[in-house]
Write a protein that holds these residues in place. Structure first.
Motif, short mmCIF file in Angstrom:
data_model
loop_
_atom_site.label_atom_id
_atom_site.label_comp_id
_atom_site.label_asym_id
_atom_site.label_seq_id
_atom_site.Cartn_x
_atom_site.Cartn_y
_atom_site.Cartn_z
N PHE A 131 0.84 -1.20 0.00
CA PHE A 131 0.00 0.00 0.00
C PHE A 131 0.88 1.26 0.00
O PHE A 131 0.64 2.22 -0.72
N LEU A 132 1.90 1.24 0.87
CA LEU A 132 2.69 2.45 1.10
C LEU A 132 3.50 2.85 -0.13
O LEU A 132 3.65 4.04 -0.41
N PHE A 133 4.01 1.87 -0.85
CA PHE A 133 4.94 2.23 -1.93
C PHE A 133 4.34 2.17 -3.33
O PHE A 133 4.82 2.88 -4.22
N SER A 134 3.27 1.37 -3.54
CA SER A 134 2.63 1.41 -4.87
C SER A 134 2.04 2.80 -5.12
O SER A 134 2.12 3.32 -6.23
N LEU A 135 1.45 3.39 -4.06
CA LEU A 135 0.72 4.65 -4.26
C LEU A 135 1.61 5.88 -4.13
O LEU A 135 1.12 7.01 -4.20
N THR A 136 2.91 5.67 -3.93
CA THR A 136 3.82 6.83 -3.80
C THR A 136 4.94 6.72 -4.84
O THR A 136 4.86 7.32 -5.90
N PHE A 137 5.94 5.88 -4.55
CA PHE A 137 7.10 5.85 -5.45
C PHE A 137 6.80 5.15 -6.77
O PHE A 137 7.29 5.58 -7.82
N VAL A 138 6.00 4.07 -6.76
CA VAL A 138 5.63 3.45 -8.04
C VAL A 138 4.81 4.45 -8.86
O VAL A 138 5.04 4.63 -10.07
N ALA A 139 3.89 5.13 -8.20
CA ALA A 139 3.05 6.11 -8.91
C ALA A 139 3.91 7.19 -9.55
O ALA A 139 3.76 7.52 -10.74
N ASP A 140 4.85 7.73 -8.77
CA ASP A 140 5.73 8.78 -9.29
C ASP A 140 6.51 8.26 -10.50
O ASP A 140 6.55 8.89 -11.57
N TYR A 141 7.11 7.09 -10.33
CA TYR A 141 7.91 6.53 -11.43
C TYR A 141 7.05 6.28 -12.68
O TYR A 141 7.43 6.61 -13.80
N LYS A 142 5.85 5.71 -12.46
CA LYS A 142 5.00 5.39 -13.62
C LYS A 142 4.59 6.67 -14.37
O LYS A 142 4.49 6.68 -15.59
N LEU A 143 4.33 7.74 -13.62
CA LEU A 143 3.82 8.96 -14.27
C LEU A 143 4.92 9.90 -14.73
O LEU A 143 4.70 10.69 -15.64
N THR A 144 6.10 9.83 -14.10
CA THR A 144 7.14 10.81 -14.45
C THR A 144 8.43 10.18 -14.91
O THR A 144 9.33 10.88 -15.38
N GLY A 145 8.60 8.87 -14.72
CA GLY A 145 9.86 8.21 -15.10
C GLY A 145 10.99 8.47 -14.12
O GLY A 145 12.14 8.13 -14.41
N ASN A 146 10.69 9.03 -12.95
CA ASN A 146 11.74 9.37 -11.98
C ASN A 146 12.48 8.12 -11.50
O ASN A 146 11.88 7.21 -10.92
N GLN A 147 13.81 8.10 -11.73
CA GLN A 147 14.61 6.89 -11.45
C GLN A 147 14.84 6.66 -9.96
O GLN A 147 14.91 5.52 -9.50
#
Ligand code: GLY
Length: 403
Positions: A118-134
């Motif tokens: 819950f904690l990381f799919s909705l934060t860092f995965v979301a950011d990476y999926k939408l912005t490509g942030n490495q």
């Protein structure tokens, strides 16, 4: 990224229904989604750096998370959904301002449990999926490593809870060998990690965990236990029981909703037919128990002498899971069947529990039941809000999420 389109002077965030029979409430749900996005936008300056936890009793005002709370990612999740449909930088910037909180979670092993998904799919995965942030990709992969590392032989699942110094000995012992239904949603992080890295070990562990959940948490009639206890030393299965439901043999509605949503989502990630079939049978169980007003009561087996608190969070998670299940059955008659049940539940939420137009309300839905046994009923809940937004988006054709 999807951007809204202007229609009759209003921005609309509905997409074409590309994969499933169209909802029969398209206009109603489009209007509700627009209202939700406006409300989330308006709450950005109100919340600042804080993440909602649960509403203060009798109010539409939130209390906020301290460190180490499983619900901390549901507000950032709403911000990322807002960014994905509007493309407006303020949603993204506000979500990113929370990075330190989640970095601290990663750096604190004592806080790691089954909620890492819950904690990381909705934060860092979301950011990476939408912005490509490495950097976010790497942080999310570290979270997946920590989640996968919670597999302790001989137990055939990822350990859910951690014994705490404050726990009495018997509970601490029981915790190590307990499998919880809430953990199923977290497996999406492991499938994502396999997709990102090509390493199959993440998905193998997710498969093992879900297969164990199906075997022990799902009953013959496709209702579910909240938890199942194993002997932590031998791995011997002992018994099903409840933590937040009405009784050990009853079916806690939010538990059922976690399983349906997770199995449908994990079917899309893994293509394992058993996940889709099991989600469908669990959905059929729910379909026979949706009340006339569409909104689920907190436990499906509540005796007549108990107050029938609604749980709008269970309703929102179920509706979103059913639209996902309809997507899993694209081109088959089941798609129509599950869209219809989802529509009934979502219509109930929109018409009776949506508080987005209430002046000063800090949430989207009233009447969530966090934990009735502890008198936490009749609240706004950040997960109810998050899945309500997700369900509305799915109902009007969105298919890209962070799971
Ligand atoms: N702890 C997960 C839930 O309350 O649903």
């Amino acid at each position: 990224m999807n951007k809204g389109v202007e229609k009759d002077g209003e921005i609309s965030y509905a997409l074409l229904d590309l994969y499933q029979p169209p909802t029969s409430h398209r206009d109603e749900f489009t209007t509700a989604l627009n209202s939700v996005i406006k409300k989330v936008d308006s709450l950005i300056p109100v919340f600042g750096l804080r993440n909602p936890r649960i509403s203060a009793p009798g109010t539409y005002k939130y209390t906020f998370c301290t460190a180490d709370e499983w619900v901390a990612s549901f507000w950032p999740g709403q911000l990322w959904l807002g960014y994905s449909v509007t493309g407006e930088e303020r949603f993204k910037n506000s979500a990113r301002m929370r990075r330190e909180y989640f970095k601290r979670v990663l750096e604190s092993p004592a806080w790691h449990d089954h909620d890492l998904g819950f904690l990381f799919s909705l934060t860092f995965v979301a950011d990476y999926k939408l912005t490509g942030n490495q950097t976010c990709r790497e942080m999310a992969l570290r979270a997946a490593d920590f989640l996968a590392a919670r597999w302790r032989q001989p137990l055939p699942f990822v350990m859910c809870w951690n014994p705490q110094p404050r726990d009495v000995d018997t509970f601490a012992h029981r915790k190590t060998g307990t499998l919880n239904i809430d953990s199923m949603q977290g497996m999406a992080l492991l499938y994502w990690a396999t997709k990102e890295t090509g390493q199959t070990s993440y998905a193998d562990i997710a498969d093992m965990h879900l297969d164990t959940c199906i075997k022990y948490l799902i009953r013959e009639d496709y209702s579910s236990y909240h938890s199942f206890e194993f002997d932590p030393r031998t791995g011997k299965p002992l018994k099903g029981y409840t933590h937040q439901g009405y009784s050990d043999e009853s079916c806690w509605s939010r538990g059922q909703s976690w399983a349906i949503h997770a199995l449908a989502q994990c079917y899309l990630a893994s293509n394992k037919g058993n996940y889709r079939t099991t989600a469908a049978k669990m959905a059929d169980y729910v379909g026979q128990r949706v009340p006339d007003d569409g909104v689920l009561v907190w436990d499906y087996d509540l005796p007549a002498d108990q107050h029938p608190y609604k749980d709008t969070s269970a309703a929102a998670i179920t509706a979103s899971g059913l639209y996902t299940l309809a997507h899993c059955y694209a081109g088959h008659p089941e798609a129509e069947k599950y869209t219809k049940i989802a529509d009934k539940i979502l219509h109930g939420l929109v018409s009776q529990h949506d508080i987005t137009s209430v002046d000063g309300s800090e949430g989207l839905l009233k009447e969530g039941a966090a934990f009735v046994g502890l008198d936490r009923a009749n609240n706004m809940l950040p997960y109810g809000d998050y899945y309500y937004m997700e369900a509305l988006m799915r109902s009007v054709g969105h298919v890209d999420f962070f799971w």
